[in-house]
Write an enzyme that holds these catalytic residues in place. Sequence first.
Site, short mmCIF file in Angstrom:
data_model
loop_
_atom_site.label_atom_id
_atom_site.label_comp_id
_atom_site.label_asym_id
_atom_site.label_seq_id
_atom_site.Cartn_x
_atom_site.Cartn_y
_atom_site.Cartn_z
N VAL A 67 0.41 3.86 9.88
CA VAL A 67 -0.97 4.34 9.81
C VAL A 67 -1.52 4.77 11.16
O VAL A 67 -2.71 5.00 11.31
CB VAL A 67 -1.91 3.34 9.12
CG1 VAL A 67 -1.43 3.07 7.73
CG2 VAL A 67 -2.03 2.07 9.91
N GLY A 69 -2.62 5.48 15.14
CA GLY A 69 -3.59 4.83 16.03
C GLY A 69 -5.00 5.14 15.62
O GLY A 69 -5.75 5.75 16.37
N GLN A 70 -5.39 4.77 14.42
CA GLN A 70 -6.73 5.11 13.99
C GLN A 70 -7.72 4.03 14.35
O GLN A 70 -7.36 2.90 14.62
CB GLN A 70 -6.75 5.32 12.49
CG GLN A 70 -5.86 6.45 12.05
CD GLN A 70 -5.85 6.53 10.55
OE1 GLN A 70 -6.88 6.54 9.93
NE2 GLN A 70 -4.66 6.59 9.99
N LYS A 71 -8.98 4.42 14.29
CA LYS A 71 -10.04 3.46 14.62
C LYS A 71 -10.04 2.31 13.62
O LYS A 71 -10.10 1.15 13.99
CB LYS A 71 -11.41 4.17 14.59
CG LYS A 71 -11.76 4.86 15.87
CD LYS A 71 -12.98 5.77 15.66
CE LYS A 71 -12.54 7.16 15.26
NZ LYS A 71 -13.24 7.87 14.28
#
Lengths: 185, 1310
Positions: A67, A69-71
């Site tokens: 997934v 490097g999302q917030k």
Amino acid sequence: MGLLSILRKLKAREKEMRILILGLDNAGKTTILKCINGEDTSEISPTLGFNIKTLEHNGFKLNIWDVGGQKSIRSYWRNYFEQTDGLVWVVDSADRPDRMEDCRRELAALLQEERLAGATLLIFANKQDLPSARTKEQIAEILKLADIQTHHWHIESCSAVTGDRLLKGMDWIVGDIADRVFMLD
Amino acid sequence: MLSNASNVKSTAKQMAPPPVTEVVVDELGDGCAASFFEEKSEVLGLINRIATLTLQPGELTPEEKRILSEGRWSRLPLIFERYQEQPGLLDPHLEELVHAAAEPLRTAMDNVTGHIDGLDALFNLLYVLCKVRGYKTVVRFLTHEAKDLEPTLAQLRSTPATPQYWPTRYILLLWLSLIVMTPFDLATIDSSLDIRVQSSGQQLGLVDTLVMQGKQFLSSTGKEYEGAAILLTRLLTRRDTVETHLTPFLNWCIEEALRVHSEALPMNVFLLRGILYALCTLYKLGPRHLLLPTLSKIIPLSNTLAEGSIATTNSLIRKLIVKLTQRIGLCFLKPKLAKWRYQRGSRSLAANLGRGPAIVAQGGIGGDDMDDDDEIPEETEEIIQMMLNGLRDKDTIVRWSAAKGVGRISARLPQEFATEIVASVIALFDEDTLPPVAGSTTPNLAAVSDSTWHGACLAVAELARRGLLMPEWLEKVVPWISLALLFDMKRGSHSIGAHVRDAGNYVCWSFFRAYDPALLLPHISTLSKRLIVSATLDREVNVRRAASAAFQEGVGRLGGSGEFGAVPNGIDIVTIADYFSVGNRVSSVLEVAVSLANYGDYRTDIITHIAQVMTSHWDKAIRILASQALYKLTFIDLDFVLNSVLPDLIPRANSFDLVVRHGACLALGEICLAWSQIRNGSPRQDISDKELTPIWWTKDEEEKIVKPITNIIPTYPQTLLDTFGSDLTRISLCHLIACLSDANWPSQYRVEYGINQTVTYDPFLVSWWSLVHSTLENRDESVQIVAAKAMASLSNYCWPLTLPTQTNTQTLIDTARNSALLKDMVDTICAKTKFVKNPAPTTRIYDRFASTTAKAQQGGNQMVDRFPRRGYALAAGMVSKCVKVVHGTRILESLIALVTAVEGGGEDAEGRRNAVSAIVGVYVGLGVDGICEVIPRTLFTESMDALFIGMEDYSIDSRGDVGSWIREACFKAWPVLLPLFTSVNMAMVAQGKDPYLVPEISARAVKVLLRQSVEKIDRVRESAGVALSQVLNLKDVNLGILDSSRNLARIALQESESGELNWLNTADVYPRMVKLLAVDEFRDDLMVGLVVSVGGISESLVRYSTSSFVEFVNALPLKSQLSDTSLLSLQTMLKDFTALFSKPSYIKDRISVSLIEVTDVLIGCGAVARVVADSDEWISTVGNLFDVVKKEVFKCKDVKKVLAAIKVFIGLAALSGVAAKSIRQKALTQLVVYLTHTYPRVRRASSEGLYIALTTCGEEEQAEFEEKMELIEDVLLTTDWDQPATDLKEYRAKMAEYLNVKLPAVLTKA
Ligand SMILES: Nc1nc2c(ncn2[C@@H]2O[C@H](COP(=O)(O)OP(=O)(O)O)[C@@H](O)[C@H]2O)c(=O)[nH]1
Ligand SMILES: [Mg+2]
């Protein structure tokens, strides 16, 4: 009989597993996924988003989620159709000390999450091919793995570039999930 | 026990699997070898104890025996049910558990013949394991030695046939099914077990006995039939039995099934179920070559049964028939995987890492080439037809079974054949569709069957999952699936289709997993838009979550970062519309969908769906939600909403369909409000300077939008406002008026300018006003509230204090002052809120929309009139500030008159409640400057008096204490008005005038709030309490009480340790509040409140109020201390209490009985005795208490009250001590007098009371009557007090004599 109960039965029969690959950015998550998916790892652009790959291993069907490097990764913990069976936490073993501290904190926070209770946890001490890489023992100490009481866990050192010991780690996580979720015939 | 069990179950569900209890770090890196099954040792312990009980009963303690015989072992099932959701956690321990239970059972069965009582606990345990983990997994761990066969069978045969033993029978059958798989010839095991069928005497062999048993249990009502079916299958497919026993058994099945079918007796359904289940099991587990020859017999059977009446009414039977048909089909066809099937190619992880076999499978590889030559039996067609029919079944379980059948059978067929199946499945979508309705391109689904669509979706998903839906089909099937995603069919007042939408999402999810991303690219745009609409806007949470998951899968497989990914902005959206955020419907629509509309790719679909579908949804809540969403969406894309949404909505505003017009009017209002706010807030660049006038709409918009919307109400069909559904219509139209008014809707003449001018205003305003007025008179309060809000907005629209074109406030006020329309409105308010018996018919400028019922009411009676009164009272406080400035005094006068209306007394509590709130509304609306300017002091004082009168409103009607609504409205007034008037005071003083609000008013308010904060009704106590603490905490407001009192009160009300003070919790409230009795200026009011609670109704109330009160009283010092005179003494307290009896009647009448009861409490707790014993000095206080109570019941006809007083007299008569002598005498006299009271109950009570008093008083006092005691007892206990009072006079005289009391002269004379 609702759709969900149908699907639950189906999942047990089809021997599917859902595994999330997580960790700080640049740890090597995407490289690991590409490597185990048999793709070329020489050229990897920073992951913007996320990828689901399906792989076969020891008779199981692994749906592996990178997934990126999302917030917020909360959105991937579970969905209507599936729960998370396993977590692969990737660590850049040669990372800066302050990043290692971030890494410990993030992992600890993740494991607090009720929705992930019961998921098996594999830690990859990645980038062992680099000379400055810490050993898995050192990583285990920094991440305070011994304190983890809530999950089955295991740490494996590896290199996504050489592919070294990736299989060993995956063997362990698949085996552990299988022991928990599926009866081995 | 039962409820307990379900409790445990429900909590167990929420619980995550139990955490690891022990962690053994044996080697670094291997952190966790511990068990997740934490009750293991407890379970094994219990099993051992049960086994011991059964095998060596002597070794158990009596307690254990009792526990076990009572069936308390049922703790075991509870433990395992915790694992129902994640049974896998048990797996590592399963073998041990099963052995622990099975071994003692084996030993017991081997050694004992006949049923062994107590073993059931172990059988039950095994059953629970089967239930949690599935029988197949559990059974494998049972023992399977051939020698166990006969003992096990014997145990089954000797188990009583009572219902409680069904788990035992079930497990025994399963166990037998395992043992009969022994490789030894059964004949060699068959001992001389001599089982005879009693009637015939013919000897049966072991196999026959087993078959007989199996058949018998097939018809059981419990789960035994499943065990029996498995046993029969295992038994009859043995090499040594198949030749001899299979065919006879099948014949029996067919014969019996046909018999049941033709007789169609309900009780035989169980037998049919068992037979079908057995056949299903047989054709699933049995070897194909043995079963092939039997197929021809079975096919006709399933055909016949499918037509039968049992099948039509019983969905389980239908499911079994479909399942059997499927099994037959599979049996016909060789088991294989179609080599032609589509496979995306799932790679092998090990191979990729260079350590395993090559890629597992890829498209087109696999199977063997000879397949196509296999012959396909002609029966296949018939079987497939049955499966396809099953997809249409009305029951989900049947459809699902059929869908699986379609998938499995297709997998064994050559491609051409399977293609036909796929085509037939897809054709199901087309079944009963009608040509598109005008203006639409999609088929009209009005006549299709939701079941068929659901079944078709399930089958498509199943085919796709198995790679049997070839990619070429996607183009055909995707349009249907995207229709399924929004499938919703009106059925009367609701709609159906959630299951179809759920299944549609499942299909999408399956597609994303099954196909190569490249194949899906052409469809992803259509699907992702539909999925987003479904994920955020569906009414059902499961559908929203399913769609969110499908979308997530699509992004994960196809890629979706940035604007140009396969799924544009996919990753952002996955995060916004996730499992959690779409969980709540309101925020899913108003937050999630609205924020997704910021992404251009989804905006149109979202807005259009809301505008077209949701505004006419059958569920009112959805329509309201839709209008709120459109408000927000207008800010995102005004152009689209104006050009594409409004033109569609306007004609729907007066649709004949109630649902449609309601939704449309709400939506129109919200959109117009947003539109105006956008233009006024941020004039847009693209409107050229010429057009950009002070006017916020363009010429073009005026023609196309403004005019039609303005005209909606003036041309509204009257019938829609009068007939069924008119309430909802009026609500939506009033909402529209409120929104348009707030939007500052375009109009030419909205106000009447200048003095003495002819009346000019836009005609549409007359219609709007008329609608608001007539709706205010509605009988339904929720309708009135909307109308009142509309009046608020509309009055502000017509008579504002500021306008873009007119900034001189005074001019606007003058205009309003001269407005005939306004005068008419205020006249109406005043007239309607008046409390008159027969209001004269009024004529108004606007009565076009007065509903016919309202017209009929004109000149009607008071009963009918109360609805308008309530409505207008509600609205009176909400009119615009300008109206209040001009006509505020008149409005206020009417409201005050209504609150204080003497005439009619307790009638129309709602009207008075609304009037109280409106008084507050008028003041708040006027604000400090307005009040100073227009409200005269006398009116202010009157309004305060009105509030105090409202606080004493204890009106009662059939609904109970309706006065409490008025009191509550008054409570709420103080926290608002006190600070407001404090500011008014300051302004007054600054102008050199006297302040309005004097400290006495504030103090009075505080005290009345205090009083009501200890009253008996929980809700009232809460609102008084909340208001009280708000008032006490007001900054810079003089409450007219001592600072010390205010502080004590604040401390008493402060948050407790357990959080905020909960006014509903009597155990918390009373102990705190009672302490404030010590405050002199609070005592009086607080006592009045407490008295009612102590004499209250609910048990907990009386308990806590009384105990706190008694505790407080008992802790008081007797006399005031010299050292601290401010400290409250018991004597003072008693004096103040006595003084309550002289309260004015409007207070006392309500509390009189309670006062007497509390007097009794004071006597009962010894407080009175304490005072009496002290000295003569205070005896007069107690004497007064006697006097006031006596006075209270003088000539009283209220028996309850008199009886309460008698209790007081008894208590006083039993006082001891010389000082109390006079009181004692008085009390005794009173009791003697009551011996001839008019009511027999009173006479009886006083005779009993005399007896009690005389026998409980002090020794010295008793001595006084000692010699006469026998005579006294004689009179008191033997007289029949029910005889006529006149006949009792003689006894009364005797008693007076014995007791030496002097009867009043009046009595002795008579
Ligand atoms: N030397 C070395 N570099 C690695 C290894 N794994 C990943 N990298 C590099 O680390 C960088 C980040 O990898 P990436 O997979 O994009 O990390 P992600 O952000 O966790 O997905 C890339 O430049 C990779 O080539 C490894 O085992 N050894
Ligand atoms: Mg990455």
